[in-house]
Design an enzyme around this catalytic site. Structure first.
Site, PDB file in Angstrom:
ATOM      1  CE  LYS A  22      -1.717   1.662   4.043  1.00  0.00           C
ATOM      2  NZ  LYS A  22      -1.502   3.100   4.283  1.00  0.00           N
ATOM      3  CG  ASN A  23       2.505   2.727   3.591  1.00  0.00           C
ATOM      4  OD1 ASN A  23       1.334   3.062   3.441  1.00  0.00           O
ATOM      5  ND2 ASN A  23       3.040   2.494   4.774  1.00  0.00           N
ATOM      6  NE  ARG A  94       1.243  11.964   7.612  1.00  0.00           N
ATOM      7  CZ  ARG A  94       1.620  13.198   7.891  1.00  0.00           C
ATOM      8  NH1 ARG A  94       0.737  14.110   8.215  1.00  0.00           N
ATOM      9  NH2 ARG A  94       2.881  13.537   7.855  1.00  0.00           N
ATOM     10  CB  CYS A 118      -4.008   6.912  11.056  1.00  0.00           C
ATOM     11  SG  CYS A 118      -4.490   5.406  10.225  1.00  0.00           S
ATOM     12  NE  ARG A 123       0.966  10.204  10.608  1.00  0.00           N
ATOM     13  CZ  ARG A 123       0.577   9.116   9.936  1.00  0.00           C
ATOM     14  NH1 ARG A 123      -0.615   8.577  10.156  1.00  0.00           N
ATOM     15  NH2 ARG A 123       1.367   8.566   9.051  1.00  0.00           N
ATOM     16  CG  ASP A 126       7.331  20.242  10.167  1.00  0.00           C
ATOM     17  OD1 ASP A 126       6.696  19.169  10.101  1.00  0.00           O
ATOM     18  OD2 ASP A 126       8.244  20.425  10.982  1.00  0.00           O
ATOM     19  CG  LEU A 127      10.201  17.081   8.589  1.00  0.00           C
ATOM     20  CD1 LEU A 127      10.795  15.708   8.871  1.00  0.00           C
ATOM     21  CD2 LEU A 127      11.160  18.158   9.052  1.00  0.00           C
ATOM     22  CG  ASP A 308       3.041   1.380   9.598  1.00  0.00           C
ATOM     23  OD1 ASP A 308       2.720   2.221  10.452  1.00  0.00           O
ATOM     24  OD2 ASP A 308       3.146   1.654   8.386  1.00  0.00           O
ATOM     25  NE  ARG A 400      -6.825   4.691   5.515  1.00  0.00           N
ATOM     26  CZ  ARG A 400      -5.978   5.334   6.301  1.00  0.00           C
ATOM     27  NH1 ARG A 400      -6.277   5.569   7.553  1.00  0.00           N
ATOM     28  NH2 ARG A 400      -4.820   5.751   5.825  1.00  0.00           N
TER      29      ARG A 400
END
Ligand code: UD1
Length: 422
Positions: A22-23, A94, A118, A123, A126-127, A308, A400
């Protein structure tokens, strides 16, 4: 709302196929925005997060064709009509922020809503923004949206991340492929999903070196072309299903599993007394008789123990012999599964970022509530080992990130079913 009913029963045996990650897929899909030629992903997982990313790309004017029942995604961004990612879609996921880098790199501007996702702590993004600023982007936060501009195009630069962020590394990496000159990403994330993204981008004509290490160098090119790329196996799905036989006994083969994707996790399984072996098709997990042993776990960026898999590992340790300590170092507030596991008879003490788990002989089934994606599946795993029936409510989180979770577990002998809600 649907719920899942699990009844603890004996050892499991058989095979579980592991899907594409997924990621990885969620960062490979926005890569289509970098080129006007088609990008095709094979081995895509069939998940609601992938449908959300599809909707987001389509809202920008990209075409996303879902072929072979969703296994293949054929995408094209030759004709983008819109450079704004709206709150309505972004709030659901996200990872939507990952369209920012590619849009900015190819079109010199983008407007992206600040994301939701989530509920596991604050979370921020900014980075991501700082990395793109280091490449010459101008950012303005207005009305809940990031307004980004790079009128003369992005320029290569040095980006040093103050701490490791998977998403910020992905956004910066994608943007750098089309930036003028050389970009060096320092303290970059080393996750397999980053390596997979770099392999895909290089297949599209990018010039990236060092992905998988903490320094990545990118020579910008004028344009990227089309490619076909297979999505890497999902190491979190893999680890999750490795825990099923670890928790209820038996022997299960994870087809498509790779040891290098889950080395730190496998080391902890070994300490707990679970055997893992490589096979021709993947990995085989065996649990013998007797209780597993308590182990201490500290989550860390790859190659450390993945956050995770923390909730699922906790489900195993609830019935281990002895006292285990789980330290969560990536996200604050990621122990929401602990009170639910305690409803099943687990003994857990949470203090700040550390959970102390005193193993009990057996968990008892109970009605529980899923609070996020990985918490949901940890409750299912706990239910597999519990005495009696566990009803996991609010399972929409599961859709998800896990395709066919009920069927995959049924196929190895688990007693589990999904009850459709009103
Ligand atoms: C990704 C994964 C998620 C996983 C996480 C850590 C995807 C779609 N999601 O999330 O499943 O749990 O990596 O392995 O790939 N942070 C900031 N500012 C930023 C970005 C991050 O403070 O701009 C913080 C986060 O709040 C968190 C830490 O950095 O505490 C790490 O987050 P990050 O690696 O960015 O996670 P994601 O990419 O969001």
């Amino acid at each position: 709302m649907d719920s899942i009913v699990v009844t603890g029963n004996g050892p499991l045996s058989g095979q579980i196929p592991i899907a594409g990650a997924k990621n990885a897929c969620l960062t490979l899909m926005p890569a289509t925005l970098l080129s006007d030629e088609p990008l095709t992903l094979t081995n895509a997982p069939r998940l609601s997060d992938i449908r959300t990313m599809t909707a987001l790309l389509e809202s920008l004017g990209a075409e996303v064709q879902s072929l072979q029942g969703g296994r293949v995604l054929a995408m094209s961004s030759h004709d983008l009509t819109n450079l704004t990612a709206h709150y309505d879609i972004v709030r659901k996921m996200r990872a939507s922020i990952l369209v920012l880098g590619p849009l900015l790199a190819r079109h010199g501007q983008a407007v992206v809503s600040l994301p939701g996702g989530c509920a596991i702590g604050a979370r921020p993004v900014d980075l991501h923004l700082r990395a793109l600023e280091a490449m010459g982007a101008e950012m303005e936060l207005r009305d809940g949206y990031v307004h980004a501009r790079a009128p003369g195009g992005l320029k290569g630069g040095e980006v040093e991340f103050p701490f490791v962020s998977v998403g910020a590394t992905e956004n910066a990496l994608m943007a750098a492929t089309l930036a003028r000159g050389t970009t060096v990403l320092k303290n970059a994330a080393r996750e397999p999903e980053i390596v997979d993204l770099a392999v895909c981008l290089n297949a599209m004509g990018a010039r990236i070196e060092g992905a998988g290490s903490s320094t990545i160098t990118v020579e910008g090119v004028d344009s990227l072309h089309g490619a076909t790329h297979p999505v890497v196996a999902d190491r979190i799905e893999l680890g999750t299903y490795m825990l099923a036989p670890a928790i209820c006994g038996g022997e299960v083969e994870l087809v498509g599993g790779r040891l290098d994707l889950v080395a730190a996790f496998v080391e902890k399984l070994g300490e707990a007394g679970i055997e893992v072996a490589e096979t021709e098709a993947g990995l085989k997990v065996t649990r013998g008789d007797g209780r597993v042993r308590a182990v201490d776990v500290v989550t860390a960026p790859f190659p450390g123990f993945p956050t995770d898999l923390q909730a699922q590992m906790m489900a195993l340790l609830c019935t281990a012999e002895g006292v285990s300590r789980l330290e969560e170092r990536i996200f604050e507030n990621r122990f929401m599964h602990a009170p639910e596991l305690m409803r099943m008879g687990a003994k857990i003490d949470v203090h700040g970022g550390t959970a102390t788990v005193t193993g009990v002989e057996r968990l008892r089934g109970a009605p529980v509530m899923a609070t996020d994606l990985r918490a949901s599946v940890s409750l299912i795993l706990a239910g597999l080992a519990a005495e009696g029936e566990t009803v996991v409510n609010r399972v929409y989180h599961l859709d998800r990130g896990y395709e066919h979770v009920v069927r995959k577990l049924q196929d190895v002998g688990a007693k589990i079913e999904r009850i459709r809600g009103q």
